[in-house]
Design an enzyme around this catalytic site. Sequence first.
Site, mmCIF file in Angstrom:
data_model
loop_
_atom_site.group_PDB
_atom_site.id
_atom_site.type_symbol
_atom_site.label_atom_id
_atom_site.label_comp_id
_atom_site.label_asym_id
_atom_site.label_seq_id
_atom_site.Cartn_x
_atom_site.Cartn_y
_atom_site.Cartn_z
ATOM 1 N N SER A 1 -1.657 1.716 6.426
ATOM 2 C CA SER A 1 -0.340 1.175 6.788
ATOM 3 C C SER A 1 0.027 1.649 8.183
ATOM 4 C CB SER A 1 0.701 1.675 5.784
ATOM 5 O OG SER A 1 2.006 1.411 6.244
ATOM 6 N N TYR B 1 4.995 8.459 1.056
ATOM 7 C CA TYR B 1 4.219 7.283 1.469
ATOM 8 C C TYR B 1 3.528 7.539 2.811
ATOM 9 C CZ TYR B 1 2.944 2.381 2.091
ATOM 10 O OH TYR B 1 2.224 1.209 2.271
HETATM 11 N N1 LIG Z 1 3.366 -5.024 1.489
HETATM 12 C C1 LIG Z 1 3.444 -4.335 2.589
HETATM 13 O O1 LIG Z 1 4.379 -4.515 3.405
HETATM 14 C C2 LIG Z 1 2.400 -3.309 2.919
HETATM 15 C C3 LIG Z 1 2.374 -2.799 4.222
HETATM 16 C C4 LIG Z 1 1.415 -1.854 4.559
HETATM 17 C C5 LIG Z 1 0.488 -1.444 3.630
HETATM 18 N N2 LIG Z 1 0.531 -1.949 2.372
HETATM 19 C C6 LIG Z 1 -0.453 -1.452 1.408
HETATM 20 O O2 LIG Z 1 -1.151 -2.540 0.869
HETATM 21 C C7 LIG Z 1 -1.617 -2.202 -0.443
HETATM 22 C C8 LIG Z 1 -1.243 -3.322 -1.405
HETATM 23 O O3 LIG Z 1 0.161 -3.414 -1.442
HETATM 24 P P1 LIG Z 1 0.936 -4.727 -1.899
HETATM 25 O O4 LIG Z 1 2.036 -4.913 -0.932
HETATM 26 O O5 LIG Z 1 0.004 -5.822 -2.167
HETATM 27 O O6 LIG Z 1 1.605 -4.172 -3.238
HETATM 28 P P2 LIG Z 1 1.693 -4.753 -4.741
HETATM 29 O O7 LIG Z 1 1.864 -6.212 -4.738
HETATM 30 O O8 LIG Z 1 2.687 -3.884 -5.412
HETATM 31 O O9 LIG Z 1 0.231 -4.423 -5.308
HETATM 32 C C9 LIG Z 1 -0.197 -3.129 -5.571
HETATM 33 C C10 LIG Z 1 -1.490 -3.214 -6.368
HETATM 34 O O10 LIG Z 1 -1.961 -1.880 -6.619
HETATM 35 C C11 LIG Z 1 -2.305 -1.795 -7.982
HETATM 36 N N3 LIG Z 1 -2.168 -0.432 -8.465
HETATM 37 C C12 LIG Z 1 -1.088 0.384 -8.372
HETATM 38 N N4 LIG Z 1 -1.333 1.557 -8.999
HETATM 39 C C13 LIG Z 1 -2.597 1.473 -9.483
HETATM 40 C C14 LIG Z 1 -3.424 2.349 -10.226
HETATM 41 N N5 LIG Z 1 -2.987 3.563 -10.597
HETATM 42 N N6 LIG Z 1 -4.665 1.939 -10.572
HETATM 43 C C15 LIG Z 1 -5.106 0.710 -10.217
HETATM 44 N N7 LIG Z 1 -4.374 -0.165 -9.498
HETATM 45 C C16 LIG Z 1 -3.130 0.213 -9.146
HETATM 46 C C17 LIG Z 1 -1.364 -2.743 -8.702
HETATM 47 O O11 LIG Z 1 -1.950 -3.187 -9.915
HETATM 48 P P3 LIG Z 1 -1.530 -2.720 -11.399
HETATM 49 O O12 LIG Z 1 -0.077 -2.395 -11.382
HETATM 50 O O13 LIG Z 1 -1.904 -3.898 -12.230
HETATM 51 O O14 LIG Z 1 -2.395 -1.526 -11.673
HETATM 52 C C18 LIG Z 1 -1.303 -3.895 -7.717
HETATM 53 O O15 LIG Z 1 -2.387 -4.767 -7.948
HETATM 54 C C19 LIG Z 1 -0.997 -0.856 -0.785
HETATM 55 O O16 LIG Z 1 -1.936 0.169 -0.554
HETATM 56 C C20 LIG Z 1 0.151 -0.744 0.211
HETATM 57 O O17 LIG Z 1 0.495 0.586 0.492
HETATM 58 C C21 LIG Z 1 1.459 -2.881 1.985
#
Ligand SMILES: NC(=O)c1ccc[n+]([C@@H]2O[C@H](COP(=O)([O-])OP(=O)(O)OC[C@H]3O[C@@H](n4cnc5c(N)ncnc54)[C@H](OP(=O)(O)O)[C@@H]3O)[C@@H](O)[C@H]2O)c1
Length: 255
Positions: free
Chosen positions: A141, A154
């Site tokens: 991130s 975070y």
């Molecule tokens: N959205 C943003 O603005 C943003 C910006 C920068 C970085 N990111 C990073 O991008 C990545 C994806 O984020 P997103 O925005 O797509 O979030 P999201 O829609 O909330 O997806 C998060 C994913 O992680 C999985 N997960 C969470 N805990 C887990 C565990 N203990 N074991 C296995 N899977 C787990 C969830 O699946 P289950 O709940 O089904 O396990 C879900 O599929 C993250 O690392 C986040 O920090 C996001």
Amino acid sequence: MDWTGKAVLITGASSGIGRGLALALAKQGAQVGLLARRRDLLDQIVHEIAGAGGKAIAMAANVEDAAEVRAALEAFASEVGAIDVLVANAGVGASNDPASLDADQVARVLGVNVIGVANCVAAVVPAMVARGSGHLVAISSLAAYRGLPKSAAYCGSKAAVSAFFESLRLDLEPRGIDVTIIHPGFIKTPLTAGRQAQMPFLMELDDAVRKIVWAIEKKRKSYAFPWQLATIVRAGLLMPIFMYDHIARRNSFRE
Ligand SMILES: NC(=O)c1ccc[n+]([C@@H]2O[C@H](COP(=O)([O-])OP(=O)(O)OC[C@H]3O[C@@H](n4cnc5c(N)ncnc54)[C@H](OP(=O)(O)O)[C@@H]3O)[C@@H](O)[C@H]2O)c1
């Protein structure tokens, strides 16, 4: 890059960025392994991909559990062959008020965002080293670059992931393994949905997925986007602490 037949393991594939990457790469012919805890959501994605003529395999596992991760990755590899690309994407967010810091919550964030990534890397790297090829991708991130208000867990977790992957790059590139660290800004996913605080240069998921796929194809060592926010964050790296603190305190991205 030709994705046809490539075995790509994506963690956090049940939602948001992981789901978007799975659909995009399967469309281009990759065999995608979908790892997350919510089996029902993974099954829906498998169904969607299969309906479009692609191949996907669902693996319900918690990235915090090393044994579960190892078993899931072995099952995927036995089905499709050697894993070509790992996208360590599973992650959780958190808002922290340090005045009432919840250490359990900090442990949960570090457990998923850091230890979860390490568990996945540990499960795929020995085979990659033995083959002398493979590609490790971390979804870190822009929050990795410097501390932000109300984001101690975070920011700490993402700084750890970026440094962890940078070290891996130094050790593994000479052994034939590519390492890519993605630093996204704000993207419209369930993670950011419902947040009231400002999210400058918030991106649509499809645009973000396109950029991430491009960076993987180009084997970029590090890729930060969108460029406007990445430029501001990089400027922050050059600022003296007093100036950074002054500006960062006035720009909280969490309520
Ligand atoms: N959205 C943003 O603005 C943003 C910006 C920068 C970085 N990111 C990073 O991008 C990545 C994806 O984020 P997103 O925005 O797509 O979030 P999201 O829609 O909330 O997806 C998060 C994913 O992680 C999985 N997960 C969470 N805990 C887990 C565990 N203990 N074991 C296995 N899977 C787990 C969830 O699946 P289950 O709940 O089904 O396990 C879900 O599929 C993250 O690392 C986040 O920090 C996001």
